[in-house]
Design a protein around this motif. Structure first.
Motif, PDB file in Angstrom:
ATOM      1  N   PHE A 135       1.990 -13.089  15.281  1.00 19.76           N
ATOM      2  CA  PHE A 135       3.162 -14.048  14.821  1.00 19.76           C
ATOM      3  C   PHE A 135       3.967 -12.976  14.175  1.00 19.76           C
ATOM      4  N   ARG A 136       5.343 -12.952  14.626  1.00 18.37           N
ATOM      5  CA  ARG A 136       6.472 -12.329  14.102  1.00 18.37           C
ATOM      6  C   ARG A 136       6.192 -11.097  14.249  1.00 18.37           C
ATOM      7  N   THR A 137       6.041 -10.279  15.055  1.00 18.97           N
ATOM      8  CA  THR A 137       5.742  -8.897  15.169  1.00 18.97           C
ATOM      9  C   THR A 137       6.244  -8.646  16.522  1.00 18.97           C
ATOM     10  N   SER A 138       5.672  -7.582  17.295  1.00 18.68           N
ATOM     11  CA  SER A 138       6.217  -7.106  18.396  1.00 18.68           C
ATOM     12  C   SER A 138       5.250  -6.381  19.292  1.00 18.68           C
ATOM     13  N   GLY A 139       5.515  -6.103  20.694  1.00 18.29           N
ATOM     14  CA  GLY A 139       4.625  -5.202  21.394  1.00 18.29           C
ATOM     15  C   GLY A 139       4.381  -3.998  20.864  1.00 18.29           C
ATOM     16  N   GLU A 140       5.488  -3.404  20.562  1.00 17.53           N
ATOM     17  CA  GLU A 140       5.574  -2.052  19.883  1.00 17.53           C
ATOM     18  C   GLU A 140       4.455  -1.855  18.477  1.00 17.53           C
ATOM     19  N   ILE A 141       4.498  -2.873  17.795  1.00 16.64           N
ATOM     20  CA  ILE A 141       3.579  -2.946  16.436  1.00 16.64           C
ATOM     21  C   ILE A 141       2.249  -3.029  16.975  1.00 16.64           C
ATOM     22  N   LEU A 142       1.977  -3.544  17.875  1.00 14.14           N
ATOM     23  CA  LEU A 142       0.390  -3.921  18.342  1.00 14.14           C
ATOM     24  C   LEU A 142       0.160  -2.824  18.932  1.00 14.14           C
ATOM     25  N   LYS A 143       0.852  -1.994  19.964  1.00 14.03           N
ATOM     26  CA  LYS A 143       0.426  -0.687  20.470  1.00 14.03           C
ATOM     27  C   LYS A 143      -0.015   0.252  19.354  1.00 14.03           C
ATOM     28  N   LYS A 144       0.920   0.258  18.143  1.00 18.36           N
ATOM     29  CA  LYS A 144       0.256   0.935  16.961  1.00 18.36           C
ATOM     30  C   LYS A 144      -1.101   0.839  16.585  1.00 18.36           C
ATOM     31  N   LEU A 145      -1.238  -0.634  16.401  1.00 13.42           N
ATOM     32  CA  LEU A 145      -2.488  -0.978  15.753  1.00 13.42           C
ATOM     33  C   LEU A 145      -3.495  -0.571  16.732  1.00 13.42           C
ATOM     34  N   ILE A 146      -3.333  -0.909  17.984  1.00  7.40           N
ATOM     35  CA  ILE A 146      -4.637  -0.651  19.062  1.00  7.40           C
ATOM     36  C   ILE A 146      -4.765   0.892  19.147  1.00  7.40           C
ATOM     37  N   GLY A 147      -3.861   1.630  18.729  1.00  4.02           N
ATOM     38  CA  GLY A 147      -4.005   3.135  18.726  1.00  4.02           C
ATOM     39  C   GLY A 147      -5.175   3.481  17.774  1.00  4.02           C
ATOM     40  N   ARG A 148      -5.625   2.405  16.967  1.00  6.18           N
ATOM     41  CA  ARG A 148      -6.689   2.752  15.878  1.00  6.18           C
ATOM     42  C   ARG A 148      -8.290   2.966  16.670  1.00  6.18           C
ATOM     43  N   LEU A 149      -8.078   2.118  17.732  1.00  7.69           N
ATOM     44  CA  LEU A 149      -9.416   2.235  18.587  1.00  7.69           C
ATOM     45  C   LEU A 149      -9.897   3.399  19.077  1.00  7.69           C
ATOM     46  N   PRO A 150     -11.019   3.745  18.944  1.00  8.58           N
ATOM     47  CA  PRO A 150     -11.739   4.857  19.394  1.00  8.58           C
ATOM     48  C   PRO A 150     -11.107   5.703  20.813  1.00  8.58           C
ATOM     49  N   GLU A 151     -10.840   6.704  21.004  1.00 10.79           N
ATOM     50  CA  GLU A 151     -10.214   7.509  21.812  1.00 10.79           C
ATOM     51  C   GLU A 151     -11.089   7.213  23.135  1.00 10.79           C
ATOM     52  N   ALA A 152     -12.533   7.484  22.914  1.00 14.35           N
ATOM     53  CA  ALA A 152     -13.422   6.922  23.846  1.00 14.35           C
ATOM     54  C   ALA A 152     -13.138   5.645  24.857  1.00 14.35           C
ATOM     55  N   VAL A 153     -12.714   4.819  24.039  1.00 15.66           N
ATOM     56  CA  VAL A 153     -12.399   3.572  24.512  1.00 15.66           C
ATOM     57  C   VAL A 153     -10.809   3.236  25.302  1.00 15.66           C
ATOM     58  N   LEU A 154     -10.004   3.929  24.402  1.00 20.03           N
ATOM     59  CA  LEU A 154      -8.667   3.873  24.849  1.00 20.03           C
ATOM     60  C   LEU A 154      -8.263   4.585  26.155  1.00 20.03           C
ATOM     61  N   GLU A 155      -9.041   5.749  26.401  1.00 13.98           N
ATOM     62  CA  GLU A 155      -9.064   6.487  27.732  1.00 13.98           C
ATOM     63  C   GLU A 155      -9.338   5.842  28.845  1.00 13.98           C
ATOM     64  N   LYS A 156     -10.210   4.798  28.898  1.00 16.42           N
ATOM     65  CA  LYS A 156     -10.861   3.795  29.807  1.00 16.42           C
ATOM     66  C   LYS A 156      -9.918   2.803  30.255  1.00 16.42           C
ATOM     67  N   LEU A 157      -8.862   2.388  29.477  1.00 16.68           N
ATOM     68  CA  LEU A 157      -8.160   1.352  29.723  1.00 16.68           C
ATOM     69  C   LEU A 157      -6.839   1.709  29.786  1.00 16.68           C
ATOM     70  N   ASP A 158      -5.979   0.500  30.524  1.00 15.79           N
ATOM     71  CA  ASP A 158      -4.577   0.862  30.765  1.00 15.79           C
ATOM     72  C   ASP A 158      -3.897  -0.551  30.309  1.00 15.79           C
ATOM     73  N   TYR A 211       6.570  -2.459   9.343  1.00  9.07           N
ATOM     74  CA  TYR A 211       7.038  -1.950  10.492  1.00  9.07           C
ATOM     75  C   TYR A 211       8.296  -2.469  10.898  1.00  9.07           C
ATOM     76  N   ASP A 212       9.102  -1.675  11.651  1.00 11.76           N
ATOM     77  CA  ASP A 212      10.488  -2.184  12.102  1.00 11.76           C
ATOM     78  C   ASP A 212      10.479  -3.019  12.706  1.00 11.76           C
ATOM     79  N   PRO A 213      11.704  -3.900  12.741  1.00 15.62           N
ATOM     80  CA  PRO A 213      12.152  -4.954  13.645  1.00 15.62           C
ATOM     81  C   PRO A 213      12.423  -4.277  14.838  1.00 15.62           C
ATOM     82  N   PRO A 214      12.698  -5.026  15.785  1.00 15.96           N
ATOM     83  CA  PRO A 214      12.864  -6.485  16.177  1.00 15.96           C
ATOM     84  C   PRO A 214      11.255  -7.180  15.841  1.00 15.96           C
ATOM     85  N   TYR A 215      11.189  -8.468  15.566  1.00 18.00           N
ATOM     86  CA  TYR A 215      10.002  -9.327  15.411  1.00 18.00           C
ATOM     87  C   TYR A 215      10.137 -10.564  16.236  1.00 18.00           C
ATOM     88  N   TYR A 216       9.116 -11.095  16.927  1.00 22.25           N
ATOM     89  CA  TYR A 216       8.922 -12.025  17.887  1.00 22.25           C
ATOM     90  C   TYR A 216       8.060 -12.800  17.774  1.00 22.25           C
TER      91      TYR A 216
END
Length: 220
Positions: A17-40, A60-65
């Motif tokens: 809520f009231r965040t952005s794709g860019e913000i979620l991208k940063k958060l998902i970057g916390r997942l293990p590299e072994a997981v991230l490299e297997k998914l697109d 986190y910087d705006p814009p928010y959606y």
């Protein structure tokens, strides 16, 4: 050799809520590299500009959606149909996607998608979703949220779509996340000690997620 050339499952991701794709991208970057490299991953911004203050201002910087609007107690929804059309249109143009991932408000949307697809009320022009990844999710029509008309029967039948659910020990959405599990036939659950966020995973949780990823990689 085959494993190295295996196609990465494509995942459409819905932010909170009231965040952005860019913000979620940063958060998902916390997942293990072994997981991230297997998914697109493909991170989509919601269709509507934030209609008020965002909880992540100053972090986190705006814009928010936001995906849709609702009244204060989430019983009356506006723009829900438009949101579904917007997402489906994106899936047609940029897909096909194998599955979806959602955090918070985005997870609420993701969780309702297989049921709406099965009912034939939404997402009828795109392939059937093969899996869901739900972080801090809730059920539309659950105790906290009413159900928009198109999602009224989204949980009327048990959902067989493979699902991975993250539930935080101190997350204010924890009761909703636990209640949501009852709608799924065989949910895989990762419990973590954090709150309403995407956590860094310890060894056991990482193993659980890798197993889930390996399972979805094998899907035709």
């Amino acid at each position: 050799m085959e494993n190295q050339t295996q196609r990465k499952p494509r995942i459409l991701c819905f932010h909170g809520f009231r965040t952005s794709g860019e913000i979620l991208k940063k958060l998902i970057g916390r997942l293990p590299e072994a997981v991230l490299e297997k998914l697109d991953f493909d991170f989509l911004d919601a269709p509507f500009p934030a209609g008020g203050k965002s909880d992540v201002e100053g972090i986190y910087d705006p814009p928010y959606y936001e995906w849709w609007q609702a009244n204060e107690d989430f019983t009356v929804y506006k723009n829900f149909d438009e949101c579904l059309e917007y997402v489906e249109d994106y899936m047609i143009k940029h897909g096909p996607f194998d599955g979806v991932l959602g955090f918070s408000m985005g997870a609420t949307l993701a969780a309702a998608m297989p049921g709406m697809q099965a009912e034939g009320v939404a997402f009828t022009k795109v392939p059937k979703l093969k899996f869901l990844i739900i972080l801090s999710g809730a059920k539309l029509g659950g105790s906290k949220f009413g159900a928009p008309k198109l999602a009224a029967n989204a949980f009327s039948s048990p959902i067989a779509c493979p699902s991975l659910h993250f539930i935080g020990e101190t997350d204010f959405m924890k009761p909703e996340g636990i209640a949501l599990l009852e709608s799924f036939v065989d949910p895989v659950v990762i419990h973590h000690s954090k709150g309403h966020t995407v956590p860094r995973l310890d060894g056991k949780a990482e193993e659980t997620m890798l197993k889930f990823v390996e399972k979805i990689q094998m899907m035709p």
